[in-house]
Design a protein around this motif. Structure first.
Motif, mmCIF file in Angstrom:
data_model
loop_
_atom_site.group_PDB
_atom_site.id
_atom_site.type_symbol
_atom_site.label_atom_id
_atom_site.label_comp_id
_atom_site.label_asym_id
_atom_site.label_seq_id
_atom_site.Cartn_x
_atom_site.Cartn_y
_atom_site.Cartn_z
ATOM 1 N N GLY A 48 11.093 -1.536 -9.521
ATOM 2 C CA GLY A 48 11.355 -2.872 -10.599
ATOM 3 C C GLY A 48 12.890 -3.223 -9.021
ATOM 4 N N ILE A 49 12.355 -4.395 -8.745
ATOM 5 C CA ILE A 49 13.451 -5.129 -7.898
ATOM 6 C C ILE A 49 14.723 -5.370 -8.666
ATOM 7 N N LEU A 50 15.491 -5.239 -7.661
ATOM 8 C CA LEU A 50 16.774 -5.440 -8.406
ATOM 9 C C LEU A 50 17.702 -6.819 -6.854
ATOM 10 N N ASN A 51 17.684 -7.887 -7.211
ATOM 11 C CA ASN A 51 18.499 -8.694 -6.466
ATOM 12 C C ASN A 51 20.441 -8.852 -7.363
ATOM 13 N N GLY A 52 21.127 -7.384 -6.300
ATOM 14 C CA GLY A 52 22.291 -7.226 -7.007
ATOM 15 C C GLY A 52 21.787 -6.634 -8.073
ATOM 16 N N GLU A 53 22.241 -6.819 -9.649
ATOM 17 C CA GLU A 53 22.322 -6.223 -10.469
ATOM 18 C C GLU A 53 21.583 -7.033 -11.627
ATOM 19 N N GLU A 54 19.921 -7.538 -11.310
ATOM 20 C CA GLU A 54 19.301 -8.560 -11.695
ATOM 21 C C GLU A 54 18.051 -8.266 -11.331
ATOM 22 N N LEU A 55 17.319 -8.093 -12.436
ATOM 23 C CA LEU A 55 16.110 -7.240 -12.561
ATOM 24 C C LEU A 55 15.150 -8.595 -12.377
ATOM 25 N N VAL A 56 14.863 -9.260 -11.112
ATOM 26 C CA VAL A 56 13.852 -10.220 -10.412
ATOM 27 C C VAL A 56 12.730 -10.006 -11.058
ATOM 28 N N THR A 61 1.244 -1.318 0.408
ATOM 29 C CA THR A 61 0.155 -0.284 -0.478
ATOM 30 C C THR A 61 1.172 1.236 0.214
ATOM 31 N N ASP A 62 1.914 1.212 0.350
ATOM 32 C CA ASP A 62 2.746 2.300 0.560
ATOM 33 C C ASP A 62 4.218 2.002 -0.077
ATOM 34 N N LEU A 63 4.564 1.872 -1.061
ATOM 35 C CA LEU A 63 5.827 2.313 -1.905
ATOM 36 C C LEU A 63 6.946 1.861 -1.616
ATOM 37 N N ALA A 64 7.367 3.207 -0.652
ATOM 38 C CA ALA A 64 8.321 3.908 0.125
ATOM 39 C C ALA A 64 8.341 2.796 1.223
ATOM 40 N N ALA A 65 7.263 2.828 1.440
ATOM 41 C CA ALA A 65 7.627 1.875 2.855
ATOM 42 C C ALA A 65 8.202 -0.056 2.987
ATOM 43 N N GLY A 66 7.332 -0.203 1.722
ATOM 44 C CA GLY A 66 7.874 -1.660 0.864
ATOM 45 C C GLY A 66 9.445 -1.524 0.437
ATOM 46 N N LYS A 67 9.458 -0.011 -0.359
ATOM 47 C CA LYS A 67 10.753 -0.272 -0.849
ATOM 48 C C LYS A 67 12.284 -0.496 0.542
ATOM 49 N N THR A 68 11.413 0.094 1.211
ATOM 50 C CA THR A 68 12.070 0.632 3.605
ATOM 51 C C THR A 68 12.975 -1.080 3.090
ATOM 52 N N PHE A 69 11.552 -1.608 3.845
ATOM 53 C CA PHE A 69 11.101 -2.356 3.830
ATOM 54 C C PHE A 69 12.304 -4.179 3.522
ATOM 55 N N SER A 120 18.110 -3.590 -4.006
ATOM 56 C CA SER A 120 17.622 -2.135 -4.302
ATOM 57 C C SER A 120 16.719 -2.491 -5.317
ATOM 58 N N PHE A 121 16.242 -1.230 -5.691
ATOM 59 C CA PHE A 121 14.952 -1.091 -6.716
ATOM 60 C C PHE A 121 15.402 0.436 -7.312
ATOM 61 N N THR A 122 14.426 0.019 -9.046
ATOM 62 C CA THR A 122 14.584 0.941 -10.133
ATOM 63 C C THR A 122 13.860 1.174 -10.755
ATOM 64 N N SER A 123 13.279 2.637 -10.980
ATOM 65 C CA SER A 123 12.470 3.465 -11.516
ATOM 66 C C SER A 123 12.002 1.935 -12.615
ATOM 67 N N PHE A 124 10.625 1.949 -13.011
ATOM 68 C CA PHE A 124 9.402 1.502 -13.961
ATOM 69 C C PHE A 124 8.989 1.574 -14.142
ATOM 70 N N GLY A 125 8.622 2.652 -15.294
ATOM 71 C CA GLY A 125 6.970 3.117 -15.157
ATOM 72 C C GLY A 125 6.550 4.584 -13.925
ATOM 73 N N ASP A 126 6.068 4.455 -13.334
ATOM 74 C CA ASP A 126 5.624 5.054 -12.578
ATOM 75 C C ASP A 126 5.950 5.201 -11.699
ATOM 76 N N ASP A 127 6.948 6.018 -10.997
ATOM 77 C CA ASP A 127 7.210 6.099 -9.514
ATOM 78 C C ASP A 127 6.048 5.819 -8.709
ATOM 79 N N GLU A 128 5.109 6.437 -8.522
ATOM 80 C CA GLU A 128 4.785 6.752 -7.680
ATOM 81 C C GLU A 128 3.517 4.842 -7.363
ATOM 82 N N ASN A 129 3.811 4.207 -8.194
ATOM 83 C CA ASN A 129 3.303 3.355 -8.424
ATOM 84 C C ASN A 129 3.983 1.495 -8.574
ATOM 85 N N TYR A 130 5.528 2.019 -9.078
ATOM 86 C CA TYR A 130 5.397 0.744 -10.322
ATOM 87 C C TYR A 130 7.089 1.123 -9.020
#
Length: 130
Positions: free
Chosen positions: A48-56, A20-28, A36-46
């Motif tokens: 991308g999850i990075l495991n190391g350098e791999e987008l997973v 429900t909270d993208l910023a809090a989800g990223k922190t958790f 880590s995370f990368t911009s993927f479309g609308d930064d407020e709603n989505y």
């Protein structure tokens, strides 16, 4: 999976976690799993999850009243998206979303439901047959 290694077929190759909270989800998830995370479309709603350098996978925003049992979404990589959509319908399922481009150079996706209405995502790197 590296760019030079093709994604395995007929297996889960992408997944998305609701929050429900993208910023809090990223922190958790950064604290718990080191992602880590990368911009993927609308930064407020989505994101991308990075495991190391791999987008997973992806982290996606849902409304606060969404049940906490909202599922993790999975996507199965298929060699022929249209043939898979047709097979789903022939087997008693339905196409919820036909082929759509992910964006950039990331391929295409679609959504189906099984005969009980259960959702499954599909993805492919193969363009539609001419």
């Amino acid at each position: 999976m590296s760019e030079s290694t093709p994604a395995p077929l007929n297996t889960v190759t992408w997944w998305e976690i609701p929050t429900t909270d993208l910023a809090a989800g990223k922190t958790f998830y950064a604290a718990v799993l080191g992602w880590s995370f990368t911009s993927f479309g609308d930064d407020e709603n989505y994101a991308g999850i990075l495991n190391g350098e791999e987008l997973v996978g992806g982290l996606y925003r849902v409304e606060p009243d969404t049940p906490t049992t909202s599922p993790v979404r999975i996507y199965v990589n298929v060699p022929d998206l249209e043939a898979t959509l047709a097979a789903a319908e022939a087997a008693g399922g339905s196409v919820l979303t036909p082929r759509e481009e992910v964006g950039g150079d990331m391929g295409w996706w679609a959504e189906i439901a099984d005969p009980d209405g259960r959702w499954l995502g599909l993805c492919t790197g193969s363009p539609a047959a001419g």
